[in-house]
Structure formats: structure tokens, C-alpha cells
Design an enzyme around this catalytic site. Sequence first.
Site, PDB file in Angstrom:
ATOM      1  N   ARG A   1       0.815  -1.070  -0.079  1.00  0.00           N
ATOM      2  CA  ARG A   1      -0.215   0.085   0.194  1.00  0.00           C
ATOM      3  C   ARG A   1       0.754   1.250  -0.011  1.00  0.00           C
ATOM      4  O   ARG A   1       0.324   2.357   0.411  1.00  0.00           O
ATOM      5  CB  ARG A   1      -0.965   0.000   1.250  1.00  0.00           C
ATOM      6  CG  ARG A   1      -1.877  -1.110   1.426  1.00  0.00           C
ATOM      7  CD  ARG A   1      -3.051  -0.933   2.269  1.00  0.00           C
ATOM      8  NE  ARG A   1      -3.720  -2.196   2.596  1.00  0.00           N
ATOM      9  CZ  ARG A   1      -4.682  -2.118   3.337  1.00  0.00           C
ATOM     10  NH1 ARG A   1      -5.203  -1.099   4.119  1.00  0.00           N
ATOM     11  NH2 ARG A   1      -5.387  -3.525   3.855  1.00  0.00           N
ATOM     12  N   GLY A   2       2.140   1.125  -0.167  1.00  0.00           N
ATOM     13  CA  GLY A   2       2.999   2.272  -0.289  1.00  0.00           C
ATOM     14  C   GLY A   2       3.238   2.917   0.964  1.00  0.00           C
ATOM     15  O   GLY A   2       3.876   4.058   1.089  1.00  0.00           O
ATOM     16  N   LEU A   3       3.368   2.217   2.108  1.00  0.00           N
ATOM     17  CA  LEU A   3       3.437   2.785   3.539  1.00  0.00           C
ATOM     18  C   LEU A   3       4.865   2.873   3.582  1.00  0.00           C
ATOM     19  O   LEU A   3       5.393   3.875   4.264  1.00  0.00           O
ATOM     20  CB  LEU A   3       2.899   1.803   4.667  1.00  0.00           C
ATOM     21  CG  LEU A   3       1.508   1.523   4.495  1.00  0.00           C
ATOM     22  CD1 LEU A   3       0.918   0.638   5.792  1.00  0.00           C
ATOM     23  CD2 LEU A   3       0.523   2.819   4.509  1.00  0.00           C
ATOM     24  N   LEU A   4       5.763   1.952   3.237  1.00  0.00           N
ATOM     25  CA  LEU A   4       7.194   1.999   3.612  1.00  0.00           C
ATOM     26  C   LEU A   4       7.710   3.139   2.789  1.00  0.00           C
ATOM     27  O   LEU A   4       8.497   3.955   3.120  1.00  0.00           O
ATOM     28  CB  LEU A   4       7.944   0.638   3.127  1.00  0.00           C
ATOM     29  CG  LEU A   4       9.514   0.752   3.041  1.00  0.00           C
ATOM     30  CD1 LEU A   4      10.082   1.235   4.321  1.00  0.00           C
ATOM     31  CD2 LEU A   4      10.037  -0.460   2.586  1.00  0.00           C
TER      32      LEU A   4
ATOM     33  N   TYR B   1      15.006  -2.404  -1.002  1.00  0.00           N
ATOM     34  CA  TYR B   1      15.817  -1.062  -1.000  1.00  0.00           C
ATOM     35  C   TYR B   1      16.348  -0.341  -1.897  1.00  0.00           C
ATOM     36  O   TYR B   1      16.759   0.709  -2.257  1.00  0.00           O
ATOM     37  CB  TYR B   1      16.676  -1.032   0.235  1.00  0.00           C
ATOM     38  CG  TYR B   1      15.801  -1.462   1.514  1.00  0.00           C
ATOM     39  CD1 TYR B   1      15.087  -0.534   2.121  1.00  0.00           C
ATOM     40  CD2 TYR B   1      15.887  -2.552   2.221  1.00  0.00           C
ATOM     41  CE1 TYR B   1      14.323  -0.639   3.282  1.00  0.00           C
ATOM     42  CE2 TYR B   1      15.207  -2.891   3.254  1.00  0.00           C
ATOM     43  CZ  TYR B   1      14.365  -1.788   3.978  1.00  0.00           C
ATOM     44  OH  TYR B   1      13.602  -2.202   4.961  1.00  0.00           O
TER      45      TYR B   1
ATOM     46  N   PHE C   1      22.026  -3.557  12.689  1.00  0.00           N
ATOM     47  CA  PHE C   1      21.329  -2.572  13.671  1.00  0.00           C
ATOM     48  C   PHE C   1      19.879  -2.355  13.295  1.00  0.00           C
ATOM     49  O   PHE C   1      19.619  -2.701  11.940  1.00  0.00           O
ATOM     50  CB  PHE C   1      22.061  -1.101  13.382  1.00  0.00           C
ATOM     51  CG  PHE C   1      22.347  -0.832  12.330  1.00  0.00           C
ATOM     52  CD1 PHE C   1      21.570   0.098  11.481  1.00  0.00           C
ATOM     53  CD2 PHE C   1      23.660  -0.991  11.711  1.00  0.00           C
ATOM     54  CE1 PHE C   1      21.923   0.462  10.196  1.00  0.00           C
ATOM     55  CE2 PHE C   1      23.929  -0.738  10.147  1.00  0.00           C
ATOM     56  CZ  PHE C   1      23.054   0.496   9.619  1.00  0.00           C
TER      57      PHE C   1
END
Length: 417
Positions: free
Chosen positions: A96-99, A128, A417
Amino acid sequence: MTASTGIEIRTIDDDDVPAWTRAMHTGFLRPPVVSKEEVEIRRAGMDLDRTQGAFDGGRCVAAFRSFAQRLTVPGGASIAADAVSNVSVSPTHRRRGLLGRMMTNDLRLAKERGDAAATLIAAEWLIYGRYGFGPASWTTEWEVDVARAGLDRRYAGPADGGRVDFVDPGTARELGPALHERLRATRPGFVDRDERWWRRATGDLRPAGRPWTEPFYVVYRAPDGAVDGLLAYTAQDTWEAKRPHGTASVLDLIAVSTEAERALWHFLLSVDWITTVRSGFRAPDDLLPLLLPDPRAAKVTTHADLLWLRPLDVPALLEARTYAHPGTLVVEIADPDGYAGGRFLLEAGPDGARCAATTRPADLALGVGDLGALYLGDESVVRLAALGRVAEERPGAAARAELMLRTARRPWCPDVF
């Protein structure tokens, strides 16, 4: 920011931390249970101004945070980096494009702060690259068959006049930070470790209910008494038919001299009842396999990308590092998001570099993620050109860039991390 989907993305406050933590657990397939103690410990290490959540009807369905980081680059300098971590989207709200929205918010603020780059550890390769990140360093893990290694089992300590000693967690926590900083100043790819990192690594800070196995801590002291190496490992005590089959697993091994590194590996490979040693994540060109009389005793069990880097300020990045061979390059960087694109003149050598925007014709053209992959000196310009990811606009430019950018030892980030 609220989109037409009705899902709100915003920075969180103190009251949101439990729900945010539960969302992060959910995305990482951990039990969606959050204790009060975990919330308190996690909150103490969070910068809420850099922590985002996606909320659907009041429920947190995605998590994202970043923090300030120092990254060592070739030549020993360090740059300010925006370290991205705890990225998670609940399975019910993927695609849904949240990232993308959270990443855009974070990178925009990092650029405004003046961070030279963003970094992260990628759970999945395919995620990424579309945000301008490239794999800047890799890691390798070995499993050593001690019996086949060929080391002298009568080993009784370093032959150089140094010594190896067990220490308690408090001593490791006291000695480790300065030792790590000495090593970080010499190894591209290293990132800083704060007090909180050392407290967690030595068991001084851990949520109740989380499993904890107390490691063994060992230091190497040089003949002059200086602590030049630290090893942390756990051991599994297994016997079959009255025969030991113990496994030692390295959690951390940092050494600022080859003498310290050799001594700590030889110590661990000579511990009675240990028949297998797992190295933990090491640099791909680690000394370990070739320290053994029979390097085939060290079997590669993992070889994968680790640290990813996203350039945000090309002149600052390229001026921060040194270069193995002197040279001049004009590079054209394509960055669809607009943070680091442009054409830049690099004049560089072993003593440093100058870099600025230019109108001169480009020698090389590449995407911002490929610059991220090349920046620490691990990736080959010639190889990326062969793959069609670097365009050689002037004959011989790829080979020249190769000589300039590559480093004698591969960059290494030992921390997740």
C-alpha cells in the site's frame, strides 16, 4: 500525513510506543506480546522525532525509525549517516506504499540535517534498491572443523609475549568501547557503538523474559599490557557416546593487531571439547581461513550482503574518503528522488579529494544506488560496467575509477542494527 487510504503516517509519541513495538514484532514474525519493561528499555533508545508509525483506525500497522550514526570510510574519516532500522509493515497492510511514504519522510529530513548518506541492513534484497540504496559491504560466516584445522592442540598461549585472559561482563563493557573505536578508525564500513550497545551486548540491559546466555569474554593483552583484542563467544556442551562434540559460536571478535586476532582465534580453536567453531559474521577477506594449516577446515555457511548505503550528498561523500591512486573523474549520478543527482568533478588521491558540481562532459554515468555500492571500495566499477549498470562515457574511465575506488582490504560492518 494522511493519504486517501485513510492510513495516517506520523511520528509517534510516548503513548504510541507499546503499539508501535507490537507492530514491529508482528512484521518480524515475533510474538505480538509487549511487556512494560521492554517498552521502557526500547523507549530509552528511541528518538521519537525520528520514529514513524502508520495507523489504521487507531491500530499501528507499520513501524520505522532512524538514528544518528558515524560510518568509517576509506582513509579513516567518518561521516554522519542516517541509520534506518526497525522497518516493518504488518502482513495485512503490505503493498500500500506505507514504507515508501515513511522512507520519503526520513530521507528528506536526513538531507535537511546534512547527513551525507543513509544506511541500513536489508532483510530482503529487492526492497531497498528502489529507494536509492546499494549493497556497500558483504559478510561471510565460517564453520570450522577443529580436528581438521591442523592447529597444534598443545597451544598454551601467544608466542609473542602477550597473554589471553577471561574477563567478566563488566570488564568487557569497560574495555570494549575504546578498543572498538581504535579499530573503527582503521576499517571502512565500521559504525559507532554507543553505551547502550555495550550494555545490551554484555547483558546489563535486557527485557525480562527474553532468553539470555551469558557469553565468555576473553581479552588479548599485548606484551606492553595494552588490550588489543576482545572475544565474546558462547559454547554448547554436547556429548555423544562419551565423546565431546562442543560448538563455540563467536558473538564478537575485534582486534587492532594481527597478533591479537591470531591469538584469539588460536585460543578459541584450542579450547578442550570444542570440535566446531562458528565464526559469526566476518569480513569476506577475514584472516581466519588462511590462519589454519588446512583452510578447507573452514566451510562457508553464509556469504551475503550486509551494509547498504544510500548517498545523500555526493560532494561530501566523495571528499570524505581517500583514494588508492590519484585521478580525475567526472561522474553523472541519476537520482529519481532528487537528493543526490547531478554531474560532479572528482579530483582525488591518497591524501584526499575535492568534489564539486560541474558542466564538463561525464566520464561515467550511474545510478545513485550503484554509487552506494561502490563508495566503500568493495564493488568493482568494471564489473558494474559489464553488467550495464555503469555507462562508460569516455574510454578507459571505468578502469581508472577502479584503481581509484578499490581498497586493499574489503570494507566490513560487523554490526546488525
